[in-house]
Design an enzyme around this catalytic site. Structure first.
Site, mmCIF file in Angstrom:
data_model
loop_
_atom_site.group_PDB
_atom_site.id
_atom_site.type_symbol
_atom_site.label_atom_id
_atom_site.label_comp_id
_atom_site.label_asym_id
_atom_site.label_seq_id
_atom_site.Cartn_x
_atom_site.Cartn_y
_atom_site.Cartn_z
ATOM 1 N N ASP A 17 0.898 -1.236 0.110
ATOM 2 C CA ASP A 17 0.117 -0.154 -0.201
ATOM 3 C C ASP A 17 1.007 1.152 -0.108
ATOM 4 O O ASP A 17 1.735 1.372 0.978
ATOM 5 C CB ASP A 17 -1.380 -0.331 1.599
ATOM 6 C CG ASP A 17 -2.445 1.217 0.991
ATOM 7 O OD1 ASP A 17 -2.185 1.106 0.322
ATOM 8 O OD2 ASP A 17 -2.705 1.673 2.004
ATOM 9 N N ASN A 65 -10.454 -3.299 -6.015
ATOM 10 C CA ASN A 65 -9.966 -2.270 -7.169
ATOM 11 C C ASN A 65 -10.640 -1.664 -8.672
ATOM 12 O O ASN A 65 -9.918 -0.836 -9.230
ATOM 13 C CB ASN A 65 -8.284 -2.402 -7.119
ATOM 14 C CG ASN A 65 -7.690 -2.375 -6.245
ATOM 15 O OD1 ASN A 65 -6.365 -3.100 -5.829
ATOM 16 N ND2 ASN A 65 -7.907 -1.552 -5.261
#
Length: 248
Positions: A17, A65
């Site tokens: 991330d 996503n």
């Protein structure tokens, strides 16, 4: 940096991330963060293989996503296309076995073809198993496992945990021992939620493109300091009444 290789985790999962924030902090397009993150991924794969980690699972693209802007999704698919066509030969040379976990039905045809090709090319290797989580979600993994069993007409009413895990995307890969998350967030975001039931968690504020091999070693050292009890008491661990995960 010297690292004692005893008592290292067998299966490590990483939530990579911070690519977008890395780019924003430098006034660059988010795609630049993803490109830098891809370079860092290669370094950490090499570090894990050198340490003798048996399974490395990387959370590359979550099923959530797909909600991102179309341009960003297309860019991520282009990066994946590039990775699958350029990095696989090096993985072959290093003996790494490459597999993808996740819901492949959502992926473009070309990406699915390249994944199949990469998996076939590395299938006979005997080194570290690299699992790339693409279009992956832990709840979706569990749901698809149940659907597979239902379609097979299996006896759900008498289902055991041992039999159930054979239907997950990670069948045969063991439970995850350590999850590392970069970027400062402190949650696992639908990553390996069944497999991580007793995983140790390691969070760092370092953004993924800045996460170096030494940072990875720090996470390994931190893991070695943990006492894993699996719901038992320390005396049970000391007298081996509880058996920790074995690397095979």
């Amino acid at each position: 940096m010297f690292l004692d290789k005893s008592s290292l985790p067998c299966h490590v999962g990483i939530i990579m991330d911070g690519n977008g924030r890395w780019a924003n902090l430098r006034g660059r397009p988010r795609v630049e963060g993803h490109k830098q993150g891809a370079h860092r991924t290669k370094e950490i794969i090499e570090a894990a293989a050198e340490l003798g980690v048996k399974v490395l699972t990387l959370y590359a693209f979550s099923i959530e996503n797909w909600k991102r802007p179309e341009f960003e999704v297309d860019t991520l698919m282009d990066l994946l296309d590039y990775y699958l066509q350029t990095e696989i030969l090096e993985l072959l040379q290093k003996g790494v076995v490459f597999k993808v976990i996740g819901n492949r039905e959502k992926l473009p045809d070309k990406i699915r073809y390249l994944i199949d090709q990469a998996e076939d090319m590395t299938a006979s290797n005997t080194g570290m198993l690299l699992l790339m989580a693409i279009s992956y979600g832990g709840r979706d993994d569990i749901l698809r496992a149940v659907q597979k069993m239902a379609l097979n007409g299996e006896d759900i009413a008498n289902l055991s945990e041992e039999h159930f895990v054979e239907h997950l995307d990670t069948a045969g890969c063991g439970m995850v021992d350590l999850i590392i998350r970069t970027g400062g967030e402190k949650r696992i975001s639908n990553f390996l939620i069944w497999q991580a039931a007793y995983a140790e968690l390691y969070f760092t504020d370092t953004l993924w493109p800045d996460f170096t091999k030494d940072d990875f070693y720090d996470a390994m050292e931190d893991y070695k300091s943990r006492q894993r009890r699996f719901g038992a008491i320390p005396e049970d661990i000391d007298t081996l009444k509880v058996t920790p995960t074995k690397c095979t």
